[in-house]
Design an enzyme around this catalytic site. Structure first.
Site, PDB file in Angstrom:
ATOM      1  N   THR A   1      78.042 -31.715  60.560  1.00 47.36           N
ATOM      2  CA  THR A   1      78.737 -32.291  59.413  1.00 47.36           C
ATOM      3  C   THR A   1      77.776 -32.430  58.244  1.00 47.36           C
ATOM      4  OG1 THR A   1      79.932 -34.170  58.467  1.00 47.36           O
ATOM      5  CG2 THR A   1      78.394 -34.706  60.217  1.00 47.36           C
ATOM      6  N   ILE A   2      78.291 -32.162  57.056  1.00 46.72           N
ATOM      7  CA  ILE A   2      77.460 -32.389  55.868  1.00 46.72           C
ATOM      8  C   ILE A   2      77.276 -33.890  55.642  1.00 46.72           C
ATOM      9  CG2 ILE A   2      78.148 -30.230  54.749  1.00 46.72           C
ATOM     10  CD1 ILE A   2      79.911 -32.016  52.846  1.00 46.72           C
ATOM     11  N   ASP A   3      78.151 -34.713  56.249  1.00 45.69           N
ATOM     12  CA  ASP A   3      78.123 -36.160  55.970  1.00 45.69           C
ATOM     13  C   ASP A   3      76.959 -36.893  56.655  1.00 45.69           C
ATOM     14  OD1 ASP A   3      80.487 -35.551  54.715  1.00 45.69           O
ATOM     15  OD2 ASP A   3      81.777 -36.503  56.211  1.00 45.69           O
TER      16      ASP A   3
ATOM     17  N   ARG B   1      74.890 -38.497  26.790  1.00 42.98           N
ATOM     18  CA  ARG B   1      76.053 -38.912  27.580  1.00 42.98           C
ATOM     19  C   ARG B   1      75.645 -39.542  28.907  1.00 42.98           C
ATOM     20  NH1 ARG B   1      79.510 -33.325  26.852  1.00 42.98           N
ATOM     21  NH2 ARG B   1      80.852 -34.042  25.146  1.00 42.98           N
TER      22      ARG B   1
ATOM     23  N   GLU C   1      81.944 -40.350  47.359  1.00 46.33           N
ATOM     24  CA  GLU C   1      83.410 -40.414  47.292  1.00 46.33           C
ATOM     25  C   GLU C   1      83.971 -41.676  47.948  1.00 46.33           C
ATOM     26  OE1 GLU C   1      84.925 -36.960  49.358  1.00 46.33           O
ATOM     27  OE2 GLU C   1      84.020 -37.523  51.256  1.00 46.33           O
TER      28      GLU C   1
ATOM     29  N   ARG D   1      81.243 -38.244  31.070  1.00 47.61           N
ATOM     30  CA  ARG D   1      81.961 -37.127  31.686  1.00 47.61           C
ATOM     31  C   ARG D   1      81.742 -37.206  33.195  1.00 47.61           C
ATOM     32  NH1 ARG D   1      83.493 -36.834  27.146  1.00 47.61           N
ATOM     33  NH2 ARG D   1      83.665 -34.994  25.781  1.00 47.61           N
TER      34      ARG D   1
ATOM     35  N   HIS E   1      84.086 -29.051  47.361  1.00 47.24           N
ATOM     36  CA  HIS E   1      83.771 -28.149  48.469  1.00 47.24           C
ATOM     37  C   HIS E   1      82.617 -27.204  48.191  1.00 47.24           C
ATOM     38  CE1 HIS E   1      87.586 -29.846  49.655  1.00 47.24           C
ATOM     39  NE2 HIS E   1      87.258 -29.529  50.889  1.00 47.24           N
ATOM     40  N   LEU E   2      82.103 -27.215  46.962  1.00 48.04           N
ATOM     41  CA  LEU E   2      80.863 -26.457  46.712  1.00 48.04           C
ATOM     42  C   LEU E   2      79.771 -26.920  47.678  1.00 48.04           C
ATOM     43  CD1 LEU E   2      80.649 -26.468  42.804  1.00 48.04           C
ATOM     44  CD2 LEU E   2      80.990 -24.489  44.287  1.00 48.04           C
ATOM     45  N   GLN E   3      79.856 -28.206  48.062  1.00 47.98           N
ATOM     46  CA  GLN E   3      78.833 -28.778  48.953  1.00 47.98           C
ATOM     47  C   GLN E   3      78.880 -28.227  50.372  1.00 47.98           C
ATOM     48  OE1 GLN E   3      78.661 -33.402  47.999  1.00 47.98           O
ATOM     49  NE2 GLN E   3      80.536 -32.442  47.307  1.00 47.98           N
TER      50      GLN E   3
HETATM   51  N1  LIG Z   1      88.329 -28.391  68.628  1.00 47.45           N
HETATM   52  C1  LIG Z   1      89.372 -28.744  67.889  1.00 47.45           C
HETATM   53  N2  LIG Z   1      90.571 -28.162  68.090  1.00 47.45           N
HETATM   54  C2  LIG Z   1      91.604 -28.479  67.325  1.00 47.45           C
HETATM   55  N3  LIG Z   1      91.577 -29.373  66.324  1.00 47.45           N
HETATM   56  C3  LIG Z   1      90.428 -29.972  66.096  1.00 47.45           C
HETATM   57  C4  LIG Z   1      89.259 -29.687  66.849  1.00 47.45           C
HETATM   58  N4  LIG Z   1      88.270 -30.423  66.365  1.00 47.45           N
HETATM   59  C5  LIG Z   1      88.780 -31.145  65.353  1.00 47.45           C
HETATM   60  N5  LIG Z   1      90.093 -30.895  65.199  1.00 47.45           N
HETATM   61  C6  LIG Z   1      90.980 -31.519  64.223  1.00 47.45           C
HETATM   62  O1  LIG Z   1      90.168 -32.037  63.202  1.00 47.45           O
HETATM   63  C7  LIG Z   1      90.257 -33.459  63.153  1.00 47.45           C
HETATM   64  C8  LIG Z   1      88.895 -34.009  62.897  1.00 47.45           C
HETATM   65  O2  LIG Z   1      88.592 -33.705  61.561  1.00 47.45           O
HETATM   66  P1  LIG Z   1      87.319 -34.348  60.898  1.00 47.45           P
HETATM   67  O3  LIG Z   1      87.275 -35.798  61.210  1.00 47.45           O
HETATM   68  O4  LIG Z   1      87.296 -33.887  59.502  1.00 47.45           O
HETATM   69  O5  LIG Z   1      86.255 -33.528  61.672  1.00 47.45           O
HETATM   70  P2  LIG Z   1      84.818 -33.784  62.150  1.00 47.45           P
HETATM   71  O6  LIG Z   1      84.490 -35.226  61.964  1.00 47.45           O
HETATM   72  O7  LIG Z   1      84.856 -33.348  63.551  1.00 47.45           O
HETATM   73  O8  LIG Z   1      84.030 -32.890  61.307  1.00 47.45           O
HETATM   74  C9  LIG Z   1      90.757 -33.856  64.505  1.00 47.45           C
HETATM   75  O9  LIG Z   1      91.418 -35.104  64.473  1.00 47.45           O
HETATM   76  C10 LIG Z   1      91.707 -32.714  64.816  1.00 47.45           C
HETATM   77  O10 LIG Z   1      92.916 -32.885  64.120  1.00 47.45           O
HETATM   78  O1  LIG Z   2      88.060 -30.213  53.469  1.00 47.83           O
HETATM   79  P1  LIG Z   2      88.882 -31.459  53.407  1.00 47.83           P
HETATM   80  O2  LIG Z   2      89.958 -31.491  54.409  1.00 47.83           O
HETATM   81  O3  LIG Z   2      89.367 -31.721  52.018  1.00 47.83           O
HETATM   82  O4  LIG Z   2      87.929 -32.669  53.804  1.00 47.83           O
HETATM   83  C1  LIG Z   2      86.982 -33.200  52.971  1.00 47.83           C
HETATM   84  C2  LIG Z   2      86.060 -34.047  53.787  1.00 47.83           C
HETATM   85  O5  LIG Z   2      85.337 -33.230  54.702  1.00 47.83           O
HETATM   86  C3  LIG Z   2      83.941 -33.441  54.540  1.00 47.83           C
HETATM   87  O6  LIG Z   2      83.473 -32.462  53.627  1.00 47.83           O
HETATM   88  C4  LIG Z   2      83.224 -33.255  55.836  1.00 47.83           C
HETATM   89  O7  LIG Z   2      83.732 -34.130  56.794  1.00 47.83           O
HETATM   90  P2  LIG Z   2      83.769 -33.734  58.328  1.00 47.83           P
HETATM   91  O8  LIG Z   2      82.394 -33.267  58.665  1.00 47.83           O
HETATM   92  O9  LIG Z   2      84.150 -34.990  59.038  1.00 47.83           O
HETATM   93  O10 LIG Z   2      84.757 -32.639  58.503  1.00 47.83           O
HETATM   94  C5  LIG Z   2      83.853 -34.827  53.913  1.00 47.83           C
HETATM   95  O11 LIG Z   2      82.633 -35.038  53.245  1.00 47.83           O
HETATM   96  C6  LIG Z   2      85.044 -34.809  52.992  1.00 47.83           C
HETATM   97  O12 LIG Z   2      85.523 -36.098  52.698  1.00 47.83           O
HETATM   98 MG   LIG Z   3      83.573 -36.419  60.363  1.00 48.80          MG
END
Ligand SMILES: Nc1ncnc2c1ncn2[C@@H]1O[C@H](COP(=O)(O)OP(=O)(O)O)[C@@H](O)[C@H]1O
Ligand SMILES: O=P(O)(O)OC[C@H]1O[C@](O)(COP(=O)(O)O)[C@@H](O)[C@@H]1O
Ligand SMILES: [Mg+2]
Length: 364
Positions: A140-142, A177, A237, A282, A288-290
């Site tokens: 995760t980028i987070d 700015r 965010e 501004r 999503h560039l990140q």
């Molecule tokens: N292996 C997987 N198969 C199907 N859906 C998945 C899987 N992993 C994650 N998901 C979907 O993505 C959601 C998690 O998204 P998110 O919290 O953004 O992802 P993460 O924290 O894993 O990066 C899950 O609740 C589910 O809906």
């Molecule tokens: O791509 P989406 O569905 O708009 O989700 C955006 C979110 O996903 C992230 O980029 C990454 O989060 P996860 O690693 O939990 O998927 C967050 O920083 C952001 O809030």
């Molecule tokens: Mg996550």
């Protein structure tokens, strides 16, 4: 022939392909292992016809430098909450996990490597509790998983956010700015904190330290009264004012359980204006560039380490665990430990102290 299935889950992030390549290249050193990928997380297994792809050395050649994921991903639905349309047009979530486990047995899958963040690893743990041989890889980028020092993808995102700060500085200075940069991270302020320190921002607002608008005003007015005439604010965010809430909305996308975040920079700008701040402002929402583009060297290295280690954990039958980085080692930790404790910025941690030491205001 033994078979390991790889799935990438949650939001994509730079380094996913390097993990996949690490798994495949390590598996190729064993005589009797085949690696297959499920297309779009576990959805590929649940779809009819099944969507899987054989991942051999030819398929993964050179992919460690590519962003995204060769096998696709999703952050909606999943085996425990598969969206099904009702006759009245509404949607229900159906648990298809048992069916998925049966299908994996039918496909001759001996082990599953599930690459994903907190949301995905929760799915991994639940599948493990149902008897599936699962190993997790933290992405995760987070950087919001605490069982590992870093998740891959984070350093690349920080670099992209820092490059943005660098660019905003020159235009902010030219126009006198305040430029406000909104970065990702959900409820974690890691990207904002690192980019603010690396880029030399004036204000950094993160979810873990709710801000006081008057303090932010004080800092910004200070920048202008000292004749510097410009300022950079990095805002996560998930940042929120003291006593206030995060800026988010429920998603209308089917199966999307997370809140849609975004808009906090715009809110801050309006609030500052309402409070009487007069300089021009501004906002830039990096979005999503990140998550796009090529992973930096650090993330390629970490992701490759994770991939190789994950396959070695399969050989050891060390299931129900997740690969983790504990400097200087790549170790395994119980999945349950990984999902139970999120990794948030501690307001007194050394990087916050450093940031304050160079005059960055957190609005506290
Ligand atoms: N292996 C997987 N198969 C199907 N859906 C998945 C899987 N992993 C994650 N998901 C979907 O993505 C959601 C998690 O998204 P998110 O919290 O953004 O992802 P993460 O924290 O894993 O990066 C899950 O609740 C589910 O809906
Ligand atoms: O791509 P989406 O569905 O708009 O989700 C955006 C979110 O996903 C992230 O980029 C990454 O989060 P996860 O690693 O939990 O998927 C967050 O920083 C952001 O809030
Ligand atoms: Mg996550």
């Amino acid at each position: 022939m033994k078979r390991v299935l790889v799935a990438t889950g949650g939001g994509d992030c730079p380094g996913l392909n390097a993990v996949i390549r690490g798994i495949v290249k390590r598996a190729a050193q064993e005589q009797d292992w085949e690696v297959i990928g499920s297309i779009q997380s576990f959805d590929g297994i649940l779809r009819e016809p099944t969507e899987i792809r054989v991942l051999d050395e030819r398929a993964v050649a050179g992919i460690h430098v590519q962003g995204g994921t060769l096998i696709g991903t999703t952050n909606k639905g999943g085996p425990f909450a598969w969206p099904v349309k009702n006759s009245d047009g509404t949607w229900s979530a159906v648990d298809r996990s048992d069916e998925m486990i049966r299908k994996l047995q039918y496909l001759g899958v001996d082990a599953v490597i599930s690459i994903g963040g907190d949301g995905s690893q929760e799915i991994s743990q639940r599948l493990y509790e149902k008897g599936l041989n699962v190993i997790g890889v933290p992405k995760t980028i987070d950087n919001d998983l605490s069982a590992t020092d870093f998740t891959f993808g984070f350093q690349t995102a920080v670099q992209i956010a820092t490059d943005a700060v660098d660019k905003l500085v020159t235009t902010a200075a030219s126009h006198n700015r305040v430029l406000i940069l909104e970065v990702m991270g959900r409820n974690a302020g890691w990207i904002a904190l690192h980019a603010a320190v690396a880029g030399g921002a004036d204000v950094c607002l993160i979810p873990e330290i709710p801000y006081n608008l008057d303090k932010v005003l004080e800092r910004l007015n200070g920048r202008f009264s000292k004749g510097k005439g410009f300022a950079i604010v990095v805002i996560a965010e998930g940042a929120k004012p003291v006593g206030g809430d995060i800026t988010s909305e429920k998603s209308d996308e089917v199966g999307y359980a997370n809140l849609r975040m975004g808009g906090v920079a715009s809110k801050l700008m309006k609030d500052l204006k309402m409070a009487g701040f007069e300089a021009d402002m501004r906002e830039t929402v990096l979005g999503h560039l990140q998550r796009g583009g090529i992973p930096n060297a650090y993330d390629r290295v970490l992701a490759t380490q994770f991939g190789v280690k994950a396959f070695e954990m399969v050989l050891e039958e060390n299931f129900g665990t997740m690969v983790a980085y504990r400097h200087p080692d790549i170790i395994s930790v119980p999945l349950i430990e990984a999902i139970n404790r999120p990794n948030f910025v501690e307001p007194t941690c050394s990087l916050v102290v450093t940031a304050k030491g160079v005059g960055i205001s957190f609005g506290d």
